[in-house]
Design a protein around this motif. Sequence first.
Motif, PDB file in Angstrom:
ATOM      1  N   SER A   1    -103.602  30.101 -36.451  1.00  0.00           N
ATOM      2  CA  SER A   1    -103.694  31.445 -35.885  1.00  0.00           C
ATOM      3  C   SER A   1    -104.326  31.422 -34.495  1.00  0.00           C
ATOM      4  CB  SER A   1    -104.446  32.387 -36.819  1.00  0.00           C
ATOM      5  OG  SER A   1    -105.639  31.819 -37.259  1.00  0.00           O
ATOM      6  N   GLU A   2    -104.472  30.224 -33.931  1.00  0.00           N
ATOM      7  CA  GLU A   2    -104.934  30.124 -32.548  1.00  0.00           C
ATOM      8  C   GLU A   2    -103.738  29.928 -31.631  1.00  0.00           C
ATOM      9  OE1 GLU A   2    -107.952  27.292 -31.319  1.00  0.00           O
ATOM     10  OE2 GLU A   2    -109.184  27.983 -32.992  1.00  0.00           O
ATOM     11  N   SER A   3    -103.675  30.738 -30.591  1.00  0.00           N
ATOM     12  CA  SER A   3    -102.543  30.673 -29.660  1.00  0.00           C
ATOM     13  C   SER A   3    -102.334  29.253 -29.132  1.00  0.00           C
ATOM     14  CB  SER A   3    -102.768  31.591 -28.471  1.00  0.00           C
ATOM     15  OG  SER A   3    -103.124  32.861 -28.893  1.00  0.00           O
TER      16      SER A   3
ATOM     17  N   VAL B   1    -101.489  37.033 -39.956  1.00  0.00           N
ATOM     18  CA  VAL B   1    -101.814  36.959 -38.528  1.00  0.00           C
ATOM     19  C   VAL B   1    -100.993  35.866 -37.838  1.00  0.00           C
ATOM     20  CG1 VAL B   1    -103.668  36.439 -36.889  1.00  0.00           C
ATOM     21  CG2 VAL B   1    -104.097  37.984 -38.795  1.00  0.00           C
TER      22      VAL B   1
ATOM     23  N   GLN C   1     -97.574  37.272 -37.188  1.00  0.00           N
ATOM     24  CA  GLN C   1     -97.591  38.307 -36.152  1.00  0.00           C
ATOM     25  C   GLN C   1     -97.791  37.697 -34.765  1.00  0.00           C
ATOM     26  OE1 GLN C   1    -100.593  40.924 -37.911  1.00  0.00           O
ATOM     27  NE2 GLN C   1     -98.990  42.413 -38.352  1.00  0.00           N
ATOM     28  N   LEU C   2     -98.720  36.741 -34.651  1.00  0.00           N
ATOM     29  CA  LEU C   2     -98.960  36.114 -33.347  1.00  0.00           C
ATOM     30  C   LEU C   2     -97.731  35.334 -32.892  1.00  0.00           C
ATOM     31  CD1 LEU C   2    -102.627  34.799 -33.565  1.00  0.00           C
ATOM     32  CD2 LEU C   2    -101.778  36.795 -32.353  1.00  0.00           C
TER      33      LEU C   2
ATOM     34  N   LEU D   1     -95.312  38.017 -31.729  1.00  0.00           N
ATOM     35  CA  LEU D   1     -95.765  38.791 -30.567  1.00  0.00           C
ATOM     36  C   LEU D   1     -95.944  37.930 -29.319  1.00  0.00           C
ATOM     37  CD1 LEU D   1     -98.519  41.027 -32.192  1.00  0.00           C
ATOM     38  CD2 LEU D   1     -96.514  41.878 -30.985  1.00  0.00           C
ATOM     39  N   GLN D   2     -96.595  36.783 -29.492  1.00  0.00           N
ATOM     40  CA  GLN D   2     -96.954  35.994 -28.311  1.00  0.00           C
ATOM     41  C   GLN D   2     -95.915  34.942 -27.947  1.00  0.00           C
ATOM     42  OE1 GLN D   2    -100.966  34.567 -29.309  1.00  0.00           O
ATOM     43  NE2 GLN D   2    -101.772  36.229 -28.053  1.00  0.00           N
TER      44      GLN D   2
END
Lengths: 146, 220
Positions: free
Chosen positions: B53-55, B81, B84-85, B88-89
């Motif tokens: 969950s870390e970009s 999460v 979602q990340l 989204l990212q």
Amino acid sequence: MQDNLYIVIVGCGRLGSDLANRLSREGHLVVVIDHDESAFGNLSHEFSGFRVEGDATQLAVLNKAKLKKSDLVFAVTHEDNMNLMVAQVAHKIFNVPRVLARVFDPRRTQAYKHLGIETVCPTTVAAELFLKTVANYEASKKGNKS
Amino acid sequence: MKVLIVGGGNTLYFVCRNFIAKGYRITVINRNHDECVKLARNLNITVIHGDGSESRILQEAGANGADVLLAITPNDQDNLVICQLAALQFGVPRTVALANDPDNAEVFKKLGVSAFSTTQIIGNLIEQKASLEQITNLIPVGEGRVNITEIVLSSDFPIAGKFLKEIELPDNALVAVVIRRNQPIIPRGHNRLMPGDRIVLITLPENHGTVLKVLTGQNE
């Protein structure tokens, strides 16, 4: 008091218990959720709210805390993802009017802005305070010179 | 196809093996260093050690170019999460989250993330499989939304010897194929169902029990 609120706080660590103690003292109805029963030891004698022991990623636990009736939900466990999930569930499934999540990772806060989830990032808040100190100091130095 | 999987354990290991056999390119993100070493040794995959969950970790794992992301950690909040990340990212077009708590399968869908619950799938399978000994095969398809069932028609079934058009099946159910003496027949209304026929049924989990009751006369 006629305008006391129903507030659910997820996570009873330093921040969660402090919020719970203060809000309870102010006369609000506070429910604290934590998966670790010993965390409730952080609550003061004055705390007159309710304690729910359980994993807040489970709907059953949130139902027990009567999220549907709450005015505010604060998600302040030490885990970013837990806070982000609880905040979304509170906001989108229980339709809680005001939801706020603590998120340590600044990059995650940016992403969740797009999803309409309000977050507080302690890192960013602290950084801003430090930078403000620098700015103030600079300003005072300039003021002394002129 | 480039597949990114976040998680560990036996499920991850066997899913990877299965996907490798299909020729997918797989990258795994796992938090446990020892498990990462083991995975990298035993499977022909890229392994990234870290928090999915870390970009930064997602980027390192090549989330930008991934076609699918699967989040199957034991923590529902992480799975949500991560998906979602990734969407989204990094614009990952398809993300799927494991809902450890079966209630969360519905929650995740409401939050815009595709989800599945192994508890639900296995539970349904066991219930349906255990309900009738004549069922020889049952395959959920379409993420468990459709069942394909094979049953052997026994002479004590109420439908034995009847024309297909005489059998009143609930909506959204179909007798797709009848196999008689190793010959597959796509049945029409004028076909009779005979004892010993193997019937391939298409049902939905909602009407599965009702359909079986109509055909076999037995309660679940």
